[in-house]
Design an enzyme around this catalytic site. Sequence first.
Site, PDB file in Angstrom:
ATOM      1  N   SER A   1      -4.101  29.033 -35.112  1.00 35.67           N
ATOM      2  CA  SER A   1      -4.312  29.434 -33.721  1.00 35.67           C
ATOM      3  C   SER A   1      -3.005  29.965 -33.172  1.00 35.67           C
ATOM      4  O   SER A   1      -1.917  29.602 -33.648  1.00 35.67           O
ATOM      5  CB  SER A   1      -4.770  28.218 -32.887  1.00 35.67           C
ATOM      6  OG  SER A   1      -4.762  28.522 -31.505  1.00 35.67           O
TER       7      SER A   1
ATOM      8  N   TYR B   1      -2.838  19.677 -29.113  1.00 38.60           N
ATOM      9  CA  TYR B   1      -3.422  20.719 -29.960  1.00 38.60           C
ATOM     10  C   TYR B   1      -2.349  21.691 -30.438  1.00 38.60           C
ATOM     11  O   TYR B   1      -2.314  22.064 -31.618  1.00 38.60           O
ATOM     12  CB  TYR B   1      -4.522  21.452 -29.193  1.00 38.60           C
ATOM     13  CG  TYR B   1      -5.248  22.475 -30.024  1.00 38.60           C
ATOM     14  CD1 TYR B   1      -5.983  22.092 -31.147  1.00 38.60           C
ATOM     15  CD2 TYR B   1      -5.214  23.827 -29.696  1.00 38.60           C
ATOM     16  CE1 TYR B   1      -6.659  23.024 -31.919  1.00 38.60           C
ATOM     17  CE2 TYR B   1      -5.882  24.768 -30.465  1.00 38.60           C
ATOM     18  CZ  TYR B   1      -6.599  24.360 -31.575  1.00 38.60           C
ATOM     19  OH  TYR B   1      -7.263  25.293 -32.338  1.00 38.60           O
TER      20      TYR B   1
END
Length: 247
Positions: A132, A145
Amino acid sequence: MTNRKVAVVTGASSGIGRASARALAAKGYEVVCAARRLDRIEELAREIDGRAVQCDVTNREDVERLAAEAGPCVDVLVANAGGAFGTDPVASADLDDWRRMYKINVLGTLSTIQTTLPALEAAHGVIITIGSTAGLVSYEGGGGYCGVKHAVRAMMGSLRLELFDKPVRVCEIDPGMVKSDEFALVRFDGDEEKAAAVYAGVEAPLTQEDIADAVTYIAELPEHVNIDQMVVRPRAQAAQHKVFRTS
């Protein structure tokens, strides 16, 4: 027995994993679909003429069984299983959310790579992790995250150096905002209103099929072509900094 190349896809029950399994099958791969939800991957395996293996990547026995059932040669590993939980700031973050993310995203990816690496070497295969842009930049409420995605990216960097003399390609795909089946809903514990707010004002977020296209592109590259990272960003560049912000 089959003469098809073998691809293993974790987290194949939904989202990017499911789309990647379909895309690889369309390219002629026998896809080993791995996920916790057996009913969903069995349905997918029937659809794409693949195989279903129930697997929780945080359970080492499950991952070893997955590697054994995949066989002695694995041409492609798509280490996709992951998740994001919680949006609290660092000062009040839930430690259980962070532990859960680390176990799935980091240790689960590590375990999957370790157990399939001999078969990948035998096939001169390719490892593809789904990262990501959260592994490249940080944002408010995303400390946990962002941390695990940074960790996966660092792990892949080390692996790439360690396998420099092995016949295995090590690749990352680091998308920006992706609108997938369940990701935002999982992040917000099923709150559809909060999940929809993630994409508010974003003209054209990436789709899970976009990432699946990137997966098959890398998988089909000739062995001598060296690509180690592909950063896939949304058309609205600012969106990568807005992921999971609701304010």
